[in-house]
Design an enzyme around this catalytic site. Structure first.
Site, mmCIF file in Angstrom:
data_model
loop_
_atom_site.group_PDB
_atom_site.id
_atom_site.type_symbol
_atom_site.label_atom_id
_atom_site.label_comp_id
_atom_site.label_asym_id
_atom_site.label_seq_id
_atom_site.Cartn_x
_atom_site.Cartn_y
_atom_site.Cartn_z
ATOM 1 N N CYS A 82 25.430 18.444 47.629
ATOM 2 C CA CYS A 82 23.984 19.163 47.473
ATOM 3 C C CYS A 82 22.975 18.104 46.868
ATOM 4 O O CYS A 82 23.131 17.562 45.859
ATOM 5 C CB CYS A 82 24.153 20.574 46.740
ATOM 6 S SG CYS A 82 22.663 21.298 46.191
ATOM 7 N N CYS A 88 19.685 21.187 39.343
ATOM 8 C CA CYS A 88 20.212 22.768 39.418
ATOM 9 C C CYS A 88 21.092 23.127 38.541
ATOM 10 O O CYS A 88 22.034 22.547 38.178
ATOM 11 C CB CYS A 88 20.581 23.035 40.821
ATOM 12 S SG CYS A 88 21.072 24.741 40.954
ATOM 13 N N CYS A 91 25.735 24.600 39.668
ATOM 14 C CA CYS A 91 26.744 23.938 39.898
ATOM 15 C C CYS A 91 26.796 22.729 38.841
ATOM 16 O O CYS A 91 25.925 21.859 38.840
ATOM 17 C CB CYS A 91 26.869 23.412 41.263
ATOM 18 S SG CYS A 91 27.208 24.661 42.618
ATOM 19 N N CYS A 167 20.957 26.679 49.352
ATOM 20 C CA CYS A 167 21.899 26.543 48.010
ATOM 21 C C CYS A 167 23.317 26.390 48.752
ATOM 22 O O CYS A 167 23.713 27.470 49.550
ATOM 23 C CB CYS A 167 22.080 27.860 47.244
ATOM 24 S SG CYS A 167 23.214 28.071 46.107
ATOM 25 N N GLN A 243 33.429 40.601 42.494
ATOM 26 C CA GLN A 243 33.902 39.340 42.512
ATOM 27 C C GLN A 243 32.889 38.639 43.618
ATOM 28 O O GLN A 243 32.610 39.038 44.830
ATOM 29 C CB GLN A 243 35.265 39.271 43.073
ATOM 30 C CG GLN A 243 36.341 39.727 41.883
ATOM 31 C CD GLN A 243 36.399 38.661 40.617
ATOM 32 O OE1 GLN A 243 35.740 37.668 40.765
ATOM 33 N NE2 GLN A 243 36.918 39.111 39.655
ATOM 34 N N TYR A 272 38.230 48.407 31.955
ATOM 35 C CA TYR A 272 36.960 47.728 32.590
ATOM 36 C C TYR A 272 37.020 47.875 34.042
ATOM 37 O O TYR A 272 37.233 46.718 34.644
ATOM 38 C CB TYR A 272 36.919 46.300 32.146
ATOM 39 C CG TYR A 272 37.178 46.263 30.433
ATOM 40 C CD1 TYR A 272 36.119 46.171 29.614
ATOM 41 C CD2 TYR A 272 38.478 46.129 29.982
ATOM 42 C CE1 TYR A 272 36.296 46.097 28.138
ATOM 43 C CE2 TYR A 272 38.587 46.036 28.665
ATOM 44 C CZ TYR A 272 37.577 46.079 27.774
ATOM 45 O OH TYR A 272 37.823 45.710 26.389
ATOM 46 N N GLU A 296 35.417 52.567 32.388
ATOM 47 C CA GLU A 296 34.448 51.774 32.472
ATOM 48 C C GLU A 296 32.915 52.413 31.925
ATOM 49 O O GLU A 296 32.914 53.409 32.046
ATOM 50 C CB GLU A 296 34.189 51.829 34.053
ATOM 51 C CG GLU A 296 32.869 51.208 34.602
ATOM 52 C CD GLU A 296 32.571 49.734 34.112
ATOM 53 O OE1 GLU A 296 33.610 48.869 34.359
ATOM 54 O OE2 GLU A 296 31.388 49.376 33.797
ATOM 55 N N ASP A 365 40.470 44.000 32.807
ATOM 56 C CA ASP A 365 39.802 43.153 33.406
ATOM 57 C C ASP A 365 38.568 42.946 32.558
ATOM 58 O O ASP A 365 37.343 43.417 33.386
ATOM 59 C CB ASP A 365 39.600 43.231 35.037
ATOM 60 C CG ASP A 365 38.740 42.471 35.718
ATOM 61 O OD1 ASP A 365 38.431 41.239 35.291
ATOM 62 O OD2 ASP A 365 38.269 42.683 36.736
ATOM 63 N N CYS A 392 38.092 35.879 33.400
ATOM 64 C CA CYS A 392 37.114 34.649 33.577
ATOM 65 C C CYS A 392 36.740 33.701 32.676
ATOM 66 O O CYS A 392 35.959 32.929 32.718
ATOM 67 C CB CYS A 392 35.894 35.396 34.312
ATOM 68 S SG CYS A 392 34.797 36.508 33.136
HETATM 69 C C1 LIG Z 1 34.934 41.553 35.050
HETATM 70 S S1 LIG Z 1 34.182 43.083 35.636
HETATM 71 C C2 LIG Z 1 35.885 44.005 36.291
HETATM 72 C C3 LIG Z 1 35.442 44.902 37.187
HETATM 73 C C4 LIG Z 1 36.439 45.469 38.029
HETATM 74 N N1 LIG Z 1 37.814 45.350 37.447
HETATM 75 C C5 LIG Z 1 36.420 44.528 39.383
HETATM 76 O O1 LIG Z 1 37.291 43.698 39.523
HETATM 77 O O2 LIG Z 1 35.661 45.064 40.175
HETATM 78 C C6 LIG Z 1 34.134 43.901 33.721
HETATM 79 C C7 LIG Z 1 33.711 45.184 33.806
HETATM 80 O O3 LIG Z 1 33.509 45.866 32.568
HETATM 81 C C8 LIG Z 1 32.585 46.656 32.367
HETATM 82 N N2 LIG Z 1 32.499 46.801 30.797
HETATM 83 C C9 LIG Z 1 31.855 45.693 30.131
HETATM 84 N N3 LIG Z 1 32.065 46.081 28.801
HETATM 85 C C10 LIG Z 1 32.823 47.117 28.667
HETATM 86 C C11 LIG Z 1 33.439 48.153 27.556
HETATM 87 N N4 LIG Z 1 33.175 47.719 26.331
HETATM 88 N N5 LIG Z 1 33.981 48.898 27.988
HETATM 89 C C12 LIG Z 1 34.120 49.346 29.283
HETATM 90 N N6 LIG Z 1 33.827 48.607 30.408
HETATM 91 C C13 LIG Z 1 32.864 47.602 29.954
HETATM 92 C C14 LIG Z 1 31.626 46.253 33.003
HETATM 93 O O4 LIG Z 1 30.428 47.168 33.559
HETATM 94 C C15 LIG Z 1 32.334 45.672 34.293
HETATM 95 O O5 LIG Z 1 32.294 46.576 35.227
#
Ligand SMILES: C[S@@+](CC[C@H](N)C(=O)[O-])C[C@H]1O[C@@H](n2cnc3c(N)ncnc32)[C@H](O)[C@@H]1O
Length: 434
Positions: A82, A88, A91, A167, A243, A272, A296, A365, A392
Site C-alpha cells: 500500500c 496511515c 496497518c 484501502c 468480526q 459478551y 450482552e 468473548d 482479541c
Molecule cells: C468481542 S464482542 C463479541 C460479540 C460476539 N461474541 C460475537 O462474536 O459476535 C464483545 C461484546 O461484548 C459486549 N460487551 C462489552 N462489555 C460488556 C459487559 N461488561 N457485559 C456484557 N457485554 C459486554 C459488546 O457490546 C460486544 O457485543
C-alpha cells in the site's frame, strides 16, 4: 528564577540510529539508546534503523519512535503493497512478509502468556480463508472526514485526516461504494466519518457518522454463518460488533463448538454474546433439553440477539453487563450502554435471576479489555466442565488465564488466528478445563 533543567535523554523529533530488539505487544519493536527504552514502529527484530522520536513518556520512562530509514534490513522485510503504509495509522505490518507477520504475532502471544500467566505454550498463528495475500479482507471500515470535507484515514495517534483513494485491506465492495471519491460538497458539514459495511448478504451500506454517532442508527445488515453442520442468519446493527474478517465468524463458531463438545441437555452460558452467533450454534448443539443463556450489555446488540435466537426455545438473552448479571457490581440506571465499555468496580449487587448457580459449559468473548478477575472467578464458580475464551488482546487474555489458573482451570488448547492481516492484531481461542 532559573529555568528547570531539561530532562536528560531523547526528545520529540530527534533522530537516532538503533539496533532493533524483539517485537512487543502493540506491534512495535524494542530498542535501547543510552539507557532509554524505545518502542519503534515500522521496523523488525534484528534490523538497524534510523528512527525519529515521536513521543516521550512522562519522566522519560519510555520513548516512542518511528523508523525513517533502514540501515540494515531483516530478511522478513518486503516492499509495502500500500502506498499509504507508514503514514496511515490503519496497518502497521505492511512492510513485513505475511508468514513473518504471523510469526511475530505468535511471538507476542507466547511472550504475554509467559510473562502474565506463567504459561509456556507453543503458539502458531493460523490463516483464515477469505483474503488475497493479506489484502481485501476487511468487511467493515471507518473512513474519517477532515475539516475540508476530505475523506481518508487517520495517521497513527493523530487527529488529522490523510486523504486516500483506496484501502488495500478493505473488501472491493467497500471501495466500490465510491465513498472515497465523494466530492466535498456532497459531504454534510456535521459528518465526521463514514462507516462502510459489506455484509455477507445484500448490498454494502454507507453510514454517515456525526460527532453524536450514526445518523442512521437503525440500519441493520444480515450476516450468514456456516460452521460445520450449522447455518445461521444474524441481524446485526451496521455499526455493531461483528468480526471484520469474512473468514472469522464461521471458523470461530466451528472451533468453539468443537472445543466445548456440547452434549444434549447441557446448560451453556454465552457471555459478551453480541447478537448471539455462538449462542445459536450452541443452542442447536445442546438440543431442546439443554439451555443457553446469552449475556450482552449493548441495547441494540441484545435486541438483535433476542430476534436472532427467537427460533430457539432453549435460548434466552439477558441484557446486562456480565459483572452486573453475576451480582459483582450493582446494576446502574439503564441508559444506552456504551459499546465495549468496561465496568469500574462498584458496590456489589444481586445476581440476575436467569444466571444459574452452575453451568456445564461457558463461552466468553469479552471486548479488548478482557473479562477481569471478578468475572473469571464467577465463571469458575459455576464449575463448568469446559470454558472457551475468545480474545482479541493477548495481554488481557494472559491476565485472565492467570486468574482462571488460580481458580483451578488450566489451558488445554490454544489456537491463534490471523483475523487482521497487515496489522499487529491477533485473535486467540482457548479451551480451559479443570
Ligand atoms: C468481542 S464482542 C463479541 C460479540 C460476539 N461474541 C460475537 O462474536 O459476535 C464483545 C461484546 O461484548 C459486549 N460487551 C462489552 N462489555 C460488556 C459487559 N461488561 N457485559 C456484557 N457485554 C459486554 C459488546 O457490546 C460486544 O457485543
Amino acid at each position: 528564577m532559573t529555568a528547570p533543567a531539561p530532562e536528560p535523554g531523547l526528545s520529540v523529533g530527534e533522530v537516532v540510529t538503533v539496533d532493533i530488539g524483539p517485537i512487543a505487544h502493540g506491534g512495535h519493536c524494542v530498542a535501547r539508546h543510552e539507557g532509554q527504552v524505545l518502542f519503534v514502529r515500522h521496523t523488525l527484530p534484528g534490523e538497524r534503523v534510523r528512527a525519529r522520536v515521536t513521543e516521550v513518556g512522562s519522566g522519560s520512562r519510555f520513548v516512542r519512535a518511528d523508523a525513517i530509514e533502514v540501515v540494515s534490513a531483516s530478511p522478513d522485510r518486503v516492499p509495502a503493497p500500500c502506498r499509504y503504509a507508514g503514514v496511515c495509522g490503519g496497518c502497521d505490518f505492511q512492510h513485513v512478509d505475511l508468514a513473518a507477520q504471523r510469526r511475530l504475532k505468535a511471538t507476542v502471544v507466547r511472550e504475554q502468556l509467559q510473562r502474565l500467566a506463567r504459561l509456556d505454550i507453543p503458539v502458531e498463528v493460523e490463516a483464515l480463508a477469505g483474503h488475497r495475500d493479506g489484502l481485501r479482507w476487511r468487511t467493515r471500515t471507518e473512513f474519517a472526514v477532515g475539516p475540508e470535507r476530505e475523506i481518508g484515514m487517520r495517521p497513527h495517534r493523530s487527529h488529522h485526516v490523510l486523504p486516500v483513494d483506496d484501502c488495500l485491506i478493505a473488501r472491493e465492495e467497500v471501495i466500490a461504494t465510491g465513498v472515497l471519491h465523494r466530492p466535498a460538497e456532497r459531504v454534510p458539514a456535521d459528518v465526521v466519518a463514514f462507516d462502510v459495511i459489506a455484509p455477507s448478504v445484500g448490498e454494502p451500506v454507507v453510514v454517515p457518522v456525526t460527532a453524536q454517532g450514526a445518523t442512521e442508527a437503525a440500519v441493520a445488515v444480515t450476516e450468514v454463518v456456516e460452521a460445520g453442520g450449522f447455518r445461521g442468519e444474524f441481524e446485526v446493527a451496521a455499526r455493531g460488533f461483528w468480526q471484520v474478517h469474512p473468514g472469522a465468524a464461521g471458523r470461530f463458531v466451528e472451533l468453539a463448538v468443537e472445543m466445548l463438545a456440547p452434549r444434549a441437555g447441557e446448560r451453556v452460558l454465552d457471555l459478551y454474546s453480541g447478537v448471539g452467533v455462538f449462542a445459536a450454534a450452541l443452542a442447536e448443539a445442546v438440543g431442546p433439553t439443554g439451555e443457553v443463556i446469552a449475556v450482552e450489555s449493548d441495547v441494540e446488540a441484545s435486541a438483535h440477539a433476542q430476534a436472532n435466537l427467537a427460533a430457539y426455545d432453549n435460548a434466552v438473552v439477558v441484557r446486562a453487563r456480565v459483572d452486573e448479571a453475576f451480582g459483582i457490581t450493582a446494576r446502574r440506571s439503564r441508559g444506552p450502554q456504551r459499546r465495549g465499555s468496561r465496568g469500574g468496580r462498584g458496590r456489589p449487587g444481586t445476581r440476575h435471576p436467569l444466571i444459574p448457580p452452575t453451568a456445564d459449559l461457558v463461552l466468553l468473548d469479552p471486548p479488548r479489555t478482557g473479562a477481569a478477575a471478578d468475572v473469571c472467578r464467577a465463571v469458575a464458580a459455576l464449575s463448568p466442565r469446559a470454558i472457551v475464551y475468545v480474545a482479541c488482546d493477548p495481554a488481557a487474555l494472559a491476565r485472565d488465564l492467570a486468574t482462571f489458573a488460580d481458580s483451578g482451570y488450566a489451558v488445554r488448547t490454544l489456537r491463534a488466528f490471523d483475523a487482521f492481516p497487515m496489522t499487529h492484531h491477533v485473535e486467540c481461542i482457548v479451551l480451559l478445563e479443570r
